[in-house]
Design a protein around this motif. Structure first.
Motif, PDB file in Angstrom:
ATOM      1  N   ASN A  86      64.961  33.051  51.099  1.00 12.91           N
ATOM      2  CA  ASN A  86      64.538  34.113  50.192  1.00 12.91           C
ATOM      3  C   ASN A  86      64.073  35.372  50.914  1.00 12.91           C
ATOM      4  N   SER A  88      63.972  38.966  52.177  1.00  9.80           N
ATOM      5  CA  SER A  88      64.575  40.161  51.580  1.00  9.80           C
ATOM      6  C   SER A  88      63.945  41.410  52.210  1.00  9.80           C
ATOM      7  N   PRO A  89      64.797  42.342  52.641  1.00 10.70           N
ATOM      8  CA  PRO A  89      66.262  42.273  52.659  1.00 10.70           C
ATOM      9  C   PRO A  89      66.752  41.406  53.815  1.00 10.70           C
ATOM     10  N   TYR A  97      71.540  42.828  51.906  1.00  9.89           N
ATOM     11  CA  TYR A  97      71.335  42.360  50.538  1.00  9.89           C
ATOM     12  C   TYR A  97      69.838  42.253  50.253  1.00  9.89           C
ATOM     13  N   ARG A  98      69.466  42.481  48.994  1.00 13.19           N
ATOM     14  CA  ARG A  98      68.075  42.344  48.564  1.00 13.19           C
ATOM     15  C   ARG A  98      67.987  41.256  47.497  1.00 13.19           C
ATOM     16  N   VAL A  99      67.122  40.289  47.734  1.00 12.81           N
ATOM     17  CA  VAL A  99      66.943  39.190  46.786  1.00 12.81           C
ATOM     18  C   VAL A  99      66.197  39.718  45.563  1.00 12.81           C
ATOM     19  N   LEU A 100      66.681  39.370  44.387  1.00 14.98           N
ATOM     20  CA  LEU A 100      66.057  39.833  43.155  1.00 14.98           C
ATOM     21  C   LEU A 100      64.660  39.230  43.010  1.00 14.98           C
ATOM     22  N   TYR A 106      69.395  38.429  34.475  1.00  9.60           N
ATOM     23  CA  TYR A 106      70.608  38.640  35.270  1.00  9.60           C
ATOM     24  C   TYR A 106      71.833  38.173  34.484  1.00  9.60           C
ATOM     25  N   HIS A 139      74.680  32.106  45.863  1.00  8.88           N
ATOM     26  CA  HIS A 139      74.665  33.465  45.334  1.00  8.88           C
ATOM     27  C   HIS A 139      73.962  34.361  46.344  1.00  8.88           C
ATOM     28  N   LYS A 140      74.371  35.618  46.407  1.00 10.58           N
ATOM     29  CA  LYS A 140      73.823  36.504  47.431  1.00 10.58           C
ATOM     30  C   LYS A 140      72.418  36.995  47.127  1.00 10.58           C
ATOM     31  N   THR A 141      72.062  37.170  45.837  1.00  4.28           N
ATOM     32  CA  THR A 141      70.803  37.853  45.533  1.00  4.28           C
ATOM     33  C   THR A 141      69.873  37.138  44.561  1.00  4.28           C
ATOM     34  N   ARG A 166      72.958  30.622  49.884  1.00  7.24           N
ATOM     35  CA  ARG A 166      73.371  32.013  49.965  1.00  7.24           C
ATOM     36  C   ARG A 166      74.868  32.107  50.213  1.00  7.24           C
TER      37      ARG A 166
END
Length: 303
Positions: A86, A88-89, A97-100, A106, A139-141, A166
């Motif tokens: 987790n 971020s970034p 990428y930045r984790v939500l 979403y 998933h990327k974010t 990821r």
């Protein structure tokens, strides 16, 4: 795990499931298959090794078709964020990428791929064991772990997945499904598919994910129309820049170019898209051609 190993793990594991390539079928096995364990198949997942030499297989593969009706979907529940995966970034292959902050709200459409036996039993980015016979995803974010309903826009089939990894870091891919999830919604054996990924908030599950029947009805366009793939090259506040980019694309004759005026966050912009494209392979090919023109890498949009 000591500090050095943990640091290496965070750097290496973020790449798990990122190949985006179509797995090849393997021989043997039937039914649901074995569950992933820490040393499944007699190997040890050595997190200190480079990503390129960490796995026992050089290429991905999948077993024969399995009976996914025997596999239970995960039940979304409130879980603490994983200690790993987790950050971020974070940066992979030159992209940041930045984790939500939260999965709630979403909802995105794009291209799904999947990953199989090469990664089975190895650690995911959250340091859980990847199990290709469970309904999970990379998933990327989205935060790890989180839950989402993934719906195949071409047939309306859907599945709830637990996101614990990821990837995929192929630029044109939105989500990497486990082998079981890919079979469940018909992404296997084709390798890719057009999907909607809609996050589920375990505290308010009814707000975020419709029952499978409703999801299927909403996903498949009326009249049997096929969802279209577009490549968005940009949305420009400067209209002259938009027209200039559109002109370069039309001169290259890669595919039809669409220019439209839309509002984004209350601002008037001119959106430049290429498409509709025939399939994922064409989208990948045209993406590379657009980059070769010196233009920004386009984003995939599915309508």
């Amino acid at each position: 795990m000591n500090g050095r190993a943990a640091a290496v793990a965070v750097l290496a594991l973020v790449l798990a499931g990122c190949s985006g390539s179509r797995p090849r079928p393997s021989h043997g096995g039937s039914g649901v298959g074995p569950r992933a364990t820490g040393n499944s198949g007699g190997f040890r997942d050595d997190l200190s090794r480079p990503q390129s030499s960490r796995y026992r297989d050089n290429s991905d593969s999948v077993p024969p078709p399995i009976d996914v009706s025997r596999i239970p979907e995960p039940i979304p529940k409130i879980e603490p964020r994983s200690l790993y995966g987790n950050k971020s970034p974070y940066t992979v292959l030159g992209q940041t990428y930045r984790v939500l902050p939260s999965a709630r709200g979403y909802d995105e459409r794009g291209i799904a791929s999947y990953y199989g036996a090469k990664f089975h039993g190895y650690k995911t980015s959250s340091l859980e064991n990847y199990d290709m016979y469970a309904f999970s995803a990379a998933h990327k974010t989205l935060p790890l772990p989180s839950y989402a309903r993934v719906t195949n826009l071409e047939n309306g089939k859907s599945v709830i997945v637990r996101i614990n990894d990821r990837g995929p870091f192929h630029e044109n891919r939105l989500i990497d499904l486990s082998y079981a999830a890919a079979v469940k919604i018909g992404i296997w054996p084709k390798g890719t598919g057009l999907v909607e990924v809609r996050a589920i908030d375990p505290a308010h599950p009814d707000e975020d994910a419709a029952p499978a029947e409703l999801a299927a009805q909403a996903a498949v366009p009326s009249g049997g129309a096929h969802p279209a793939i577009w490549l968005q090259v940009g949305a420009f506040a400067d209209l002259a820049n938009a027209d200039r980019v559109a002109g370069r694309l039309r001169s290259a004759r890669l595919a039809p170019v669409q220019v439209s005026d839309v509002q984004v966050n209350g601002r008037d912009v001119r959106r430049v898209r290429v498409g509709p494209l025939q399939d994922v392979d064409q989208a990948d090919r045209v993406t590379d051609q657009i980059e070769q023109l010196g233009l920004p890498r386009p984003q995939v949009a599915v309508d």
